[in-house]
Design a protein around this motif. Structure first.
Motif, mmCIF file in Angstrom:
data_model
loop_
_atom_site.group_PDB
_atom_site.id
_atom_site.type_symbol
_atom_site.label_atom_id
_atom_site.label_comp_id
_atom_site.label_asym_id
_atom_site.label_seq_id
_atom_site.Cartn_x
_atom_site.Cartn_y
_atom_site.Cartn_z
ATOM 1 N N TRP D 248 0.798 -1.224 0.000
ATOM 2 C CA TRP D 248 0.000 0.000 0.000
ATOM 3 C C TRP D 248 0.835 1.280 0.000
ATOM 4 O O TRP D 248 1.870 1.347 0.664
ATOM 5 N N LEU D 249 0.320 2.271 -0.688
ATOM 6 C CA LEU D 249 0.837 3.616 -0.508
ATOM 7 C C LEU D 249 0.554 4.057 0.928
ATOM 8 O O LEU D 249 -0.449 3.628 1.527
ATOM 9 N N SER D 250 1.386 4.900 1.441
ATOM 10 C CA SER D 250 1.290 5.281 2.852
ATOM 11 C C SER D 250 -0.073 5.897 3.191
ATOM 12 O O SER D 250 -0.708 5.534 4.189
ATOM 13 N N ASP D 251 -0.547 6.798 2.361
ATOM 14 C CA ASP D 251 -1.849 7.432 2.622
ATOM 15 C C ASP D 251 -2.989 6.419 2.548
ATOM 16 O O ASP D 251 -3.993 6.550 3.251
ATOM 17 N N GLY D 252 -2.830 5.454 1.675
ATOM 18 C CA GLY D 252 -3.858 4.419 1.541
ATOM 19 C C GLY D 252 -3.901 3.530 2.769
ATOM 20 O O GLY D 252 -4.963 3.235 3.312
ATOM 21 N N TRP D 253 -2.734 3.144 3.226
ATOM 22 C CA TRP D 253 -2.668 2.274 4.406
ATOM 23 C C TRP D 253 -3.260 2.964 5.630
ATOM 24 O O TRP D 253 -3.928 2.331 6.458
ATOM 25 N N ALA D 254 -3.059 4.254 5.728
ATOM 26 C CA ALA D 254 -3.642 5.005 6.844
ATOM 27 C C ALA D 254 -5.168 4.924 6.796
ATOM 28 O O ALA D 254 -5.826 4.785 7.830
ATOM 29 N N VAL D 256 -6.975 2.546 5.269
ATOM 30 C CA VAL D 256 -7.364 1.154 5.555
ATOM 31 C C VAL D 256 -7.542 0.978 7.058
ATOM 32 O O VAL D 256 -8.529 0.402 7.524
ATOM 33 N N GLY D 257 -6.578 1.520 7.814
ATOM 34 C CA GLY D 257 -6.667 1.396 9.263
ATOM 35 C C GLY D 257 -7.758 2.260 9.861
ATOM 36 O O GLY D 257 -8.550 1.798 10.679
ATOM 37 N N ARG D 258 -7.841 3.490 9.411
ATOM 38 C CA ARG D 258 -8.786 4.427 10.011
ATOM 39 C C ARG D 258 -10.223 4.018 9.746
ATOM 40 O O ARG D 258 -11.084 4.081 10.623
ATOM 41 N N ASP D 259 -10.509 3.610 8.501
ATOM 42 C CA ASP D 259 -11.883 3.308 8.127
ATOM 43 C C ASP D 259 -12.192 1.814 8.128
ATOM 44 O O ASP D 259 -13.311 1.419 7.808
ATOM 45 N N GLY D 260 -11.213 1.007 8.474
ATOM 46 C CA GLY D 260 -11.465 -0.416 8.554
ATOM 47 C C GLY D 260 -11.801 -1.058 7.213
ATOM 48 O O GLY D 260 -12.593 -2.000 7.160
ATOM 49 N N PHE D 306 -8.395 4.400 -5.700
ATOM 50 C CA PHE D 306 -7.070 4.338 -6.324
ATOM 51 C C PHE D 306 -6.113 3.535 -5.455
ATOM 52 O O PHE D 306 -5.305 2.752 -5.957
ATOM 53 N N PHE D 307 -6.218 3.705 -4.138
ATOM 54 C CA PHE D 307 -5.286 3.019 -3.249
ATOM 55 C C PHE D 307 -5.416 1.501 -3.373
ATOM 56 O O PHE D 307 -4.434 0.777 -3.342
ATOM 57 N N GLU D 308 -6.664 1.045 -3.469
ATOM 58 C CA GLU D 308 -6.872 -0.398 -3.587
ATOM 59 C C GLU D 308 -6.403 -0.907 -4.952
ATOM 60 O O GLU D 308 -5.826 -1.984 -5.061
ATOM 61 N N ALA D 419 -11.613 8.346 -26.345
ATOM 62 C CA ALA D 419 -10.283 7.891 -25.923
ATOM 63 C C ALA D 419 -9.525 8.957 -25.146
ATOM 64 O O ALA D 419 -8.680 8.643 -24.304
ATOM 65 N N THR D 420 -9.815 10.213 -25.423
ATOM 66 C CA THR D 420 -9.050 11.282 -24.763
ATOM 67 C C THR D 420 -9.704 11.790 -23.479
ATOM 68 O O THR D 420 -9.180 12.677 -22.826
ATOM 69 N N TYR D 421 -10.842 11.241 -23.128
ATOM 70 C CA TYR D 421 -11.643 11.705 -21.983
ATOM 71 C C TYR D 421 -10.897 11.476 -20.666
ATOM 72 O O TYR D 421 -10.476 10.373 -20.366
ATOM 73 N N ARG D 422 -10.805 12.534 -19.873
ATOM 74 C CA ARG D 422 -10.113 12.451 -18.576
ATOM 75 C C ARG D 422 -11.102 12.631 -17.428
ATOM 76 O O ARG D 422 -11.561 13.737 -17.163
ATOM 77 N N ASN D 423 -11.389 11.565 -16.741
ATOM 78 C CA ASN D 423 -12.191 11.664 -15.524
ATOM 79 C C ASN D 423 -11.219 11.758 -14.344
ATOM 80 O O ASN D 423 -10.051 11.396 -14.480
ATOM 81 N N PHE D 424 -11.681 12.238 -13.213
ATOM 82 C CA PHE D 424 -10.747 12.416 -12.098
ATOM 83 C C PHE D 424 -11.501 12.331 -10.779
ATOM 84 O O PHE D 424 -12.607 12.836 -10.645
ATOM 85 N N PHE D 425 -10.894 11.611 -9.845
ATOM 86 C CA PHE D 425 -11.425 11.494 -8.484
ATOM 87 C C PHE D 425 -10.262 11.445 -7.512
ATOM 88 O O PHE D 425 -9.112 11.221 -7.893
ATOM 89 N N TYR D 426 -10.584 11.651 -6.240
ATOM 90 C CA TYR D 426 -9.548 11.600 -5.212
ATOM 91 C C TYR D 426 -9.138 10.143 -4.961
ATOM 92 O O TYR D 426 -9.968 9.238 -5.091
ATOM 93 N N PRO D 427 -7.900 9.943 -4.537
ATOM 94 C CA PRO D 427 -7.423 8.568 -4.343
ATOM 95 C C PRO D 427 -8.287 7.713 -3.428
ATOM 96 O O PRO D 427 -8.394 6.508 -3.667
ATOM 97 N N PRO D 428 -8.936 8.257 -2.393
ATOM 98 C CA PRO D 428 -9.742 7.373 -1.544
ATOM 99 C C PRO D 428 -11.162 7.123 -2.070
ATOM 100 O O PRO D 428 -11.892 6.333 -1.462
ATOM 101 N N ASP D 429 -11.562 7.799 -3.154
ATOM 102 C CA ASP D 429 -12.967 7.708 -3.580
ATOM 103 C C ASP D 429 -13.306 6.306 -4.087
ATOM 104 O O ASP D 429 -12.577 5.729 -4.885
ATOM 105 N N ARG D 430 -14.453 5.813 -3.644
ATOM 106 C CA ARG D 430 -14.818 4.444 -4.015
ATOM 107 C C ARG D 430 -16.234 4.310 -4.535
ATOM 108 O O ARG D 430 -16.659 3.204 -4.870
#
Lengths: 442, 442, 442, 442
Positions: D248-254, D256-260, D306-308, D419-430
């Motif tokens: 895991w990336l460090s922010d992702g692992w945090a 995982v722990g915080r939100d279970g 993104f983290f997962e 093909a060129t379409y760029r969508n974007f969300f924050y790394p924790p968004d699920r």
């Protein structure tokens, strides 16, 4: 170790000398601080001086002495728990936000810990069998660079601690240079771009995140010849920069509102003075490591978040450079970072200084003074491989959510920085010596 | 001053002696702490030792020396801002949760501050004109009682700081008494109640919140002859007390879940030991001011919140006493609080001790050892008038949301407590030496 | 059931009539609300209309139909989980702050649920064998009182929902009475106090927390003849009441700062109007269940927290009454709560009305209009025993941290209130119809 | 408009048809929802259906009808405040987290609002003078694409609302395809990289963030021929993926722990079933827009952060593609996104479907099913210029802290993606339909 190997110092004698120099510098930086100063943690991002001093020591103990020191006796069985920063592979550790609760070990005991490890490190550097030496020598170099990073943090962290104190204590009575009124005007230096190569080329130490060297395509661009100054940033304030969402990234604007940002972190309005709407230069002071000082209009603006740097650039009708653009310019500038006029930790001023006219005509202040925010997110280079083993966690796992800064600051040791060096912080972070240089084009 | 006047010490010589004794005790209590220990704040509720030492000094400076000291020179112009605790009438002040950020003034400087004020106080006590003396003498007595309160907080706060440290430091290598296995059984002492009078009667110092003395009607009731012990509280744990909402007030149960409470604050499960479900006495230690100790089953349970004390009583089929019930019993017991066997700060054990058989047959441990939670909310007595002036804020403004505790603890000076003394904390607070005595009836 | 038994209605026919009346009132109160209105939860303290309507139904289903209904079939297996409020003994339940996420069951389905349970309830009331009837009849009465409490909450909760909407919707186009400018002046009614008896005497339904009836000693005291008005409270604002900590309890002052309180909950400054510093009556409106209305100076001030009520009294140099003082006065006043001029839910105005001159000379507005904050913390009466069984949790477990209010409001059904009725909310709560009457003495 | 001009539809008739089609689709998507469903907001990131339906309407009203509609009468003066999403330039607006408090306007009233605007829009499209038409036609196209984005959000947001309901309601009884056990194995498709061009080429509508088209250098790389499946992701779980920080990336692992976190957002362990450690396929269900369904091992894994996605790739010894790598592959694949087998909103399944064997040999599932996380941070392309005017805020101000996703999902309209379409969300968004495709090399 992975194929991106760490570099080995040439001789043991050179390594020993370097070890002693780095370790002594750390102690010297802490010398002006009393025991009380060294124990406090002012926010989650900062750490107590004492903790820094012990943590860098733990790094040598854990990565070199414990695995390689034949008869090494651990200084204290609980220190691994107390002074591990974030290495998951090395087991549980004291929670970061609680570092400031540790009144013990005392400053004196941490000093003993340092001496205990130094004795063992010096012995192992001198006496280890050759095969062992070549095993741990790269980790030694990593450990010394690691300690230099924490030297910078010791300075930025104690600055934050002192800034929370209404007494505004000074860390050092430094001769913060006065501007002489001869600030060179901004010139726009042109770069042709094209298919360039960036990243560490080999030869000398570099972190894993600077590799592999790789091709990147750049459009033609221009960089400002010097950093943005306090005086220039004050014009942004005067123009309502902190009140106008048009200049801000959405996440930045939200923080401006939530935290009430109205100026760089350490600027303070001088309440009593007669001024015209807060934009009179005379009406501002800046908290420095030498206490409160009248804001110097010609000195580089510092302690900006990425959001503020980006907003300023947008207001100016410019932009921040990418990290590749910056690196190409820095390489071409061919600066010897280890000599003046660059303003590094070695100068012991610990505050950015106003630019001086450069005879060569290239960009100035590329190194030292303040870290320069780029518009590049901190992501892996193509083909990036983290180091093997425990130190795998050193850089790679932080590659999300942060932005790259380049060039070092007045708190960075001169022999620690290089053109390919990638520093990284979160967009809202402001407690580092962080400023900006404008870019333009394509 | 209001009609509820503070009491004046009989002579200046007596006042001077008392001043010196209280001030010296404060310094003695801090003597075992290094500078690092004295600067840290472990949670919003606690304050650094250094802050306590300066705050009580500021109290004398602000209330006596500044208004009454003819030629008194303030020690430092910013200290009023730094060391005001909560007196709104005395202007803005450093935010309470940030007391731990103040590395300066140093411990040494706080010591100088204390000596500066002591010199001036001793002079003014001895030399002030009589009319001035009678003006400030009540404030002197208030200030000394105030300092004694902070002595207790110094102990409970440093205990909390140390409890956050994995090294589990000891404040003092006290001879915490071992139980001798002769714990007297609980007896139920009967009180007839009726129309009683409670509150301070005059004669000797008392806080404003203990007045006016007033009538109150009590049904007949019974009190346990001694405090609830660790061993008894362990039975509550063994019976699933912390898992069963039936015993808990709703707000308490919410905190049990939110904060994961599973035992009194400083109890720790000894992981390695063989035990039967955590309820084996041998499997628990307790963090004390002398470090980690095996839990003593016969010592009074301590560091309970009101919610835990109330839940225990409910589980027992009993209840907590009201403050009036407690006071009537304490008055009847006619204890000389200044002499053994009561376990006060003066004993320098700083830990509750197991009850010893009392020849007289009355309730034991009414004073000292642990503060006893009552079921009485901290509200004003009928006709309550706060003191006049700045000290109006001393007690009255806290009369919401808190519960009354009675009797003092092992951290309370013997000559500070009395039967009418009303201490108060929020229902979830656990860092004081707080326990319980069961009541029963009507 | 415990010895404090709930009262049984006299005949089944009377019970059936009452059941139908209460249930129909609930439905009538929801009639003006569209489906969207009934699903939203505006803060943790409030619940959606739909949830209230289902929860009170679940109460009958769970406590009467499931245990006593021979052939009763549960309407839906998941509703026990969804509509349990806080009964730990009845198993896990949907978290309170998430009640507003339940778009299903729909309003229509909740209506079906109500009809399903009503059919079964009516049958069981009429047809249950006598021994069963006497078992559940007290629970029936409890359930009806419970539903009446939720009727009041339906009104206060939808008022809060609507207040969050910039469109300021009206729940009802009520004929909120205009003041006629004949507000009676405050008179001070004297009570001699002494050893009195308070609490429920038996005869008619009462909650467990009103018992046992017990002696209490009161000093002589005086009560204001009517409630404090908007106009009077506006003087407190005009005098800087919300800016001066001297009037506030410490916890209240902290909330004033944290949440930016500057007036009662639903007061709104009329921005455009010409006024003198915000204290001009014409410059204020009040959000009501009939939408935004110009603030009526003669109407009782409402939607105060305990802290605001207490601060106002302090500013006035008075105090809030204790609950015993209030109760004695209410009993002596001998008011028939079920008849005008009291302003209850039955009036369908849903807003406090200005006091009218009372010929008798006793205190007016003791019942209805607004709940009156007392200075009494909500703690158990001496000898209090909660009900047995599941309903044990009804009142007792809330006896910490809350303050007692007395007298009912314009949202309370007339036949729900009585002199011994103890309502309770946390000191910061403001979304109820809560105001104050001043007390004085001893 | 800036030089990056929005494209103009070819004829008014075509524009009118397209307008009607997009608007009708929005209404059709809301048809299965009752009024209660449309009002609730389940978390700050989501919005009520009703709000979406009004907001897209407000967009046309504000950007076209108000400035260009000769006699247009605003539907309601407060709707601009209520239904502005984030356009600072358009004045203050209702706070995003409080969208769910608006019970009014009702669903019915929002429908009227839509019809009011539709009538005016249809008239202006048909009848506006040519010069006006060419002014607003690009905004019309932008508005329709905007509405299509909100169609997708309506689906993902109501899915989240329903997922919070223990009743697990179904949005639609869709024929979610069952896997037929013929999942094609992953093949690794090679790309040579080199100096490529990415970004929108002109011709047809595209957002400003897809421009300018620019050169980028790519090392050779490989992409997996299909998306990662639930079955494959389950192996990650079985291997302790959520328990091992090494992946895991460090922010992702945090987090995982915080939100279970222990599985993708909508996976649910089937408690009762006999399984081996939670990794038995039979033991998992997945909440879908058709209610709870047994987890289909062959369907693409979805609702990953993104983290997962990144952790899975690390565990696999692979990585996520960059957005340029993805785009080059998508362009080469030359897929007609508007036809099967791609699984778009048009299919009305609203759930990702398992891959089918592709005869051509190229990558499959590049479009539809799930958005594919890339390792590229969402930053501006070299030379990026936001649109002029109010719509300047459409994309550019979000360029920090988010990651790019590519390819559209089962909730995306087929004619909305490219093909060129760029969508974007924050790394924790699920809560989006977000999954991944593995990349490899250089």
């Amino acid at each position: 170790m992975s194929e991106v190997e760490l570099d080995v110092p040439e001789t043991r004698a050179a390594a020993l000398e370097r070890y002693r120099e780095v370790r002594a510098t750390t102690d010297r930086l802490a010398m002006g601080l009393c025991a009380e100063d060294q124990v406090v943690q002012s926010m989650d991002d900062t750490s107590p001086t004492k903790w820094h001093r012990a943590h860098v020591t733990w790094f040598f103990e854990t990565l070199i002495l414990t695995p390689h020191g034949a008869n090494y006796t651990e200084f204290h069985p609980d220190f691994a728990y107390l002074f591990n920063s974030y290495y998951e592979a090395l087991g549980p550790r004291h929670a970061r936000p609680h570092r400031g609760l540790l009144t013990r070990p005392t400053v004196e005991q941490v000093g003993e810990y340092r001496r205990h490890v130094d004795r063992a490190m010096e012995a192992i550097i001198e006496n280890a069998p050759d095969n062992q030496w070549s095993e741990f020598a790269p980790l030694l170099e990593l450990g010394l660079n690691h300690e230099q990073q924490h030297q910078e943090l010791m300075l930025t962290d104690i600055k934050h601690v002192f800034s929370c104190n209404p007494l505004a204590p000074a860390y050092i009575e430094a001769a913060i240079g006065k501007s002489r009124g001869d600030l060179p005007p901004v010139e726009w230096i042109e770069y042709e771009g094209g298919l360039v190569e960036v990243g560490h080329q080999g030869g000398g130490f570099a972190y894993d995140n600077e590799s592999p060297r790789h091709k990147s395509y750049l459009e033609p661009y221009r960089l400002a010849s010097r950093l943005v100054t306090n005086g220039e940033f004050l014009e942004f304030l005067a123009d309502g920069g902190y009140q106008n969402p048009a200049y801000w990234l959405s996440d930045g604007w939200a923080i401006v509102g939530r935290d009430g940002w109205h100026s760089p972190l350490y600027w303070r309005r001088d309440e009593g003075r007669n001024d015209n709407g807060g934009c009179d230069l005379g009406a501002w002071s800046e908290f420095t490591l030498s206490g409160l000082r009248t804001l110097d209009p010609d000195a580089p603006v510092s302690h900006l978040s990425f959001f503020e740097a980006d907003a300023y650039a947008t207001w100016e009708g410019r932009r921040l450079p990418t990290e590749a653009e910056w690196e190409i310019a820095a390489v071409q500038a061919n600066v010897d970072t280890s000599r003046p006029p660059a303003n590094f930790q070695d100068n012991q001023i610990f505050h950015p200084q106003s630019a001086r006219f450069s005879p060569g005509g290239g960009p100035i202040q590329m190194f030292g003074d303040v870290w320069e925010w780029t518009r590049s997110a901190y992501t892996p280079y193509p083909g990036f491989q983290p180091l093997d083993g425990v130190v795998r966690e050193y850089n790679g796992k932080f590659m999300s959510g942060q932005m790259v800064l380049r060039g070092g600051s007045c708190a960075t040791p001169a022999n620690h920085i290089r053109a390919t060096y990638r520093n990284f912080f979160y967009p809202p972070d402001r407690w580092q010596f962080s400023g900006l240089r404008l870019a333009d084009g394509p």
